[in-house]
Scaffold this active site. Structure first.
Site, PDB file in Angstrom:
ATOM      1  N   GLU A   1     -11.585  -3.320  -5.775  1.00  0.00           N
ATOM      2  CA  GLU A   1     -10.568  -3.818  -6.691  1.00  0.00           C
ATOM      3  C   GLU A   1      -9.517  -4.605  -5.914  1.00  0.00           C
ATOM      4  OE1 GLU A   1     -10.626  -3.731 -10.128  1.00  0.00           O
ATOM      5  OE2 GLU A   1      -9.284  -5.256  -9.341  1.00  0.00           O
TER       6      GLU A   1
ATOM      7  N   LYS B   1     -13.007  -6.082   1.453  1.00  0.00           N
ATOM      8  CA  LYS B   1     -11.812  -5.489   0.847  1.00  0.00           C
ATOM      9  C   LYS B   1     -10.785  -5.131   1.924  1.00  0.00           C
ATOM     10  CE  LYS B   1      -8.955  -3.270  -1.672  1.00  0.00           C
ATOM     11  NZ  LYS B   1      -8.284  -3.440  -2.887  1.00  0.00           N
TER      12      LYS B   1
ATOM     13  N   CYS C   1      -2.046   0.596  -0.149  1.00  0.00           N
ATOM     14  CA  CYS C   1      -3.229  -0.028   0.460  1.00  0.00           C
ATOM     15  C   CYS C   1      -3.065  -0.600   1.854  1.00  0.00           C
ATOM     16  CB  CYS C   1      -3.736  -1.138  -0.454  1.00  0.00           C
ATOM     17  SG  CYS C   1      -4.539  -0.486  -1.900  1.00  0.00           S
TER      18      CYS C   1
HETATM   19  C1  UDX Z   1      -2.257  -5.140  -2.444  1.00  0.00           C
HETATM   20  C2  UDX Z   1      -3.141  -6.392  -2.564  1.00  0.00           C
HETATM   21  O1  UDX Z   1      -2.307  -7.520  -2.896  1.00  0.00           O
HETATM   22  C3  UDX Z   1      -4.222  -6.176  -3.609  1.00  0.00           C
HETATM   23  O2  UDX Z   1      -5.102  -7.301  -3.636  1.00  0.00           O
HETATM   24  C4  UDX Z   1      -5.021  -4.920  -3.269  1.00  0.00           C
HETATM   25  O3  UDX Z   1      -5.988  -4.658  -4.258  1.00  0.00           O
HETATM   26  C5  UDX Z   1      -4.095  -3.722  -3.136  1.00  0.00           C
HETATM   27  O4  UDX Z   1      -3.075  -4.002  -2.165  1.00  0.00           O
HETATM   28  P1  UDX Z   1      -0.255  -4.117  -3.829  1.00  0.00           P
HETATM   29  O5  UDX Z   1      -0.112  -3.153  -2.700  1.00  0.00           O
HETATM   30  O6  UDX Z   1      -0.253  -3.601  -5.214  1.00  0.00           O
HETATM   31  O7  UDX Z   1      -1.587  -4.978  -3.676  1.00  0.00           O
HETATM   32  O8  UDX Z   1       0.962  -5.153  -3.764  1.00  0.00           O
HETATM   33  P2  UDX Z   1       1.248  -6.551  -3.060  1.00  0.00           P
HETATM   34  O9  UDX Z   1       1.787  -7.474  -4.072  1.00  0.00           O
HETATM   35  O10 UDX Z   1       0.143  -7.038  -2.240  1.00  0.00           O
HETATM   36  O11 UDX Z   1       2.475  -6.161  -2.113  1.00  0.00           O
HETATM   37  C6  UDX Z   1       2.337  -5.255  -1.036  1.00  0.00           C
HETATM   38  C7  UDX Z   1       3.650  -5.143  -0.300  1.00  0.00           C
HETATM   39  O12 UDX Z   1       3.958  -6.358   0.361  1.00  0.00           O
HETATM   40  C8  UDX Z   1       4.859  -4.848  -1.189  1.00  0.00           C
HETATM   41  O13 UDX Z   1       5.685  -3.907  -0.549  1.00  0.00           O
HETATM   42  C9  UDX Z   1       5.546  -6.188  -1.335  1.00  0.00           C
HETATM   43  O14 UDX Z   1       6.921  -6.082  -1.588  1.00  0.00           O
HETATM   44  C10 UDX Z   1       5.273  -6.784   0.032  1.00  0.00           C
HETATM   45  N1  UDX Z   1       5.320  -8.256   0.026  1.00  0.00           N
HETATM   46  C11 UDX Z   1       4.400  -8.965  -0.698  1.00  0.00           C
HETATM   47  C12 UDX Z   1       6.275  -8.910   0.787  1.00  0.00           C
HETATM   48  O15 UDX Z   1       7.109  -8.277   1.459  1.00  0.00           O
HETATM   49  N2  UDX Z   1       6.273 -10.284   0.780  1.00  0.00           N
HETATM   50  C13 UDX Z   1       5.372 -11.020   0.078  1.00  0.00           C
HETATM   51  O16 UDX Z   1       5.441 -12.257   0.133  1.00  0.00           O
HETATM   52  C14 UDX Z   1       4.403 -10.327  -0.702  1.00  0.00           C
END
Ligand code: UDX
Ligand code: ADP
Length: 465
Positions: free
Chosen positions: A174, A229, A285
């Site tokens: 996913e 993944k 993740c």
């Molecule tokens: C992530 C992956 O994006 C997704 O494809 C996978 O299935 C699960 O892990 P998620 O953990 O839900 O998803 O959130 P994501 O939007 O990727 O953000 C992860 C972390 O990075 C957050 O703490 C977010 O605040 C941080 N982040 C994200 C940043 O600090 N800067 C960014 O530009 C993007």
């Protein structure tokens, strides 16, 4: 690819009603009204919350989820704790259980703990009937499909010894991100399906084809799918650690991270997405998957490759440490008798998930320095916040219902989560109720610095002087 019809697929069972299983199955149900989807979980409280009448209290908050659950629940989408019966009736079973990092034993701190995968697989081995397609949805170490296959094929726990059961194992990781899960599921960049049984692959392809363009459905062997993944998450996390490391250099040199981000992001080879500097990545993740990758590399003797990827987690921790240190420094080097407001406890906006949230580590550093903390998050419940600080029984910690309420008498406000609401708070009133000098630390670069400064605040913004 020669696509077979799905007419013989009627019942889907998803084991695990969490952040992945719940929204994923809701979107499949909405797009495939002919399929019956049962989401099962051993956690009865979780199932009860999925069945709750008041849809604003579903256990997972995701924009758009409530509407889908309202439309499908009780029609072709069911949440149940009757794991065994739903496994027995299923043509396809998705495994969406938790796979946290091991805390003890071999691989502790790096490898995934597969005990939930193993126990759900054993339950499948016991109760499944005839031919069942088993799909790995949870993020797993490469070669887990082999473990699943071993358990399924060698199990002697079958209830009916006369019936020969058969299984096909697929990997269908996913890629949804929390906070945008419904949109990501409805309009995915790609769907990845790995396996060695073309018939089973085609059946799963057929389900996704109901709403996803066939060109976006990638089929690979099992190991490529499992590895992709981990690698996708490692690359995404790498971007964040890269931009965060440069945010510190901006603060030292007078460059502005927002300007640097725009300048480099306009190169189409780099791209402008996922380049927002912040307090470090959180979520269930990134850290887990990178550590998993590191473990895998070490297992295969690729120590340099392991060290390379591990550094991304180190930079993430360092970013949190350096933020807490500079807050303390700006507040005259001591936090005793000081009250700090932590705005935002979820690991990012639009989710109530707090797993690995940078707010947790940073807050703990403040508590160790003797600070009193007051939290406000628009979606995270009080008990969920307090649970993180069980080891700080002697500290003063409270959770407020509003940012203004939290700010009463405070010395500093830290913006930790990029909730849109925080931009539009009544900062003038917040300033009035705080002790002076009143500080704002904007770790998400989401406030208008000039406006905040004009009110009278001292403001620190990540990635600039
Ligand atoms: C992530 C992956 O994006 C997704 O494809 C996978 O299935 C699960 O892990 P998620 O953990 O839900 O998803 O959130 P994501 O939007 O990727 O953000 C992860 C972390 O990075 C957050 O703490 C977010 O605040 C941080 N982040 C994200 C940043 O600090 N800067 C960014 O530009 C993007
Ligand atoms: P994710 O973010 O991967 O969805 P969660 O922790 O939110 O992870 O959800 C995983 C769910 O899987 C939990 O609700 C847990 O109770 C459930 N679970 C774990 N093992 C089993 C099992 N053997 N049978 C049924 N449900 C299980």
């Amino acid at each position: 690819m020669n696509i077979t019809k799905t007419s013989n697929i009627k019942n889907i069972c998803c084991i695990g009603a969490g952040y992945v299983g719940g929204p994923t199955m809701a979107v499949i149900a909405a797009n495939c009204p002919d399929l019956i989807i049962n989401v099962v979980d051993i956690n009865i409280d979780r199932i009860n919350s999925w069945n709750i009448d008041d849809l604003s209290k579903l256990p997972v908050f995701e924009p758009g989820l409530k509407d889908i659950v309202e439309k499908c629940r009780g029609k072709n989408l069911f949440f149940s704790s009757n794991v065994e019966e739903n496994i027995a009736n299923a043509d396809i079973i998705f495994i969406s259980v938790n796979t946290p990092t091991k805390t003890k034993g071999i691989g502790a701190g790096y490898a995934s703990d597969l005990k939930w995968i193993e126990s759900s697989t054993r339950t499948i081995a016991k109760f499944a009937r005839n031919h069942t397609i088993v799909v790995e949805k949870s993020t797993l170490p490469v070669k887990t499909a082999e473990t699943i296959k071993n358990i399924l094929l060698s199990s002697d726990e079958s209830l009916d010894k006369n019936v020969k059961k058969t299984f096909s194992i697929l990997s269908n990781p996913e890629f949804l991100a929390e906070g945008s899960a419904i949109n990501d599921l409805q309009n995915p960049d790609r769907v990845l399906i790995g396996g060695d049984d073309n018939y089973a692959i085609n059946l799963l392809v057929n389900i996704y084809e109901k709403w996803v363009d066939t060109k976006k459905i990638i089929t690979t062997n099992l190991w490529s799918s499992e590895l992709s993944k981990l690698v996708a998450n490692a690359f995404l996390a790498q971007r964040i650690s890269s931009v965060n490391s440069i945010s510190a250099l901006c603060e030292s040199t007078g460059a502005n991270i927002q300007e640097v981000k725009e300048a480099i992001g306009s190169d189409t080879r780099i791209g402008n997405k996922f380049l927002n500097a912040g307090p470090g990545f959180g979520g269930s993740c990134f850290k887990k998957d990178i550590l998993n990758l590191v473990y895998l590399c070490r297992y295969y003797g690729l120590n340099e490759v392991a060290a390379y990827w591990e550094q991304i987690v180190q930079i993430n921790l360092w970013q949190q440490k350096r933020i807490s240190a500079l807050v303390i420094k700006n507040l005259f080097g001591t936090l005793s008798n000081k009250k700090l407001v932590i705005l935002g406890f979820s690991f990012k906006a639009n989710t109530n998930d707090t797993r690995e949230s940078p707010s947790i580590n940073i807050s703990k550093e403040f508590l160790k320095e003797g600070a009193e903390l007051n939290f406000y998050d628009p979606k995270v419940e009080k008990k969920q916040i307090l649970r993180e600080f069980d080891d700080f029984k002697d500290s003063k910690i409270s959770v407020s219902k509003s940012a203004l309420g939290a700010a009463e008498g405070a010395d500093a406000v830290l913006v930790m989560t990029d909730w849109e609401d925080f931009k539009y708070l009544d900062w003038i009133s917040i300033y009035k109720v705080m002790r002076k000098p009143a500080w704002v630390f904007d770790t998400r670069i989401c406030l208008n610095r000039e406006e905040i400064s004009n009110i009278g605040f001292n403001i620190w913004t990540l990635g600039r002087i």
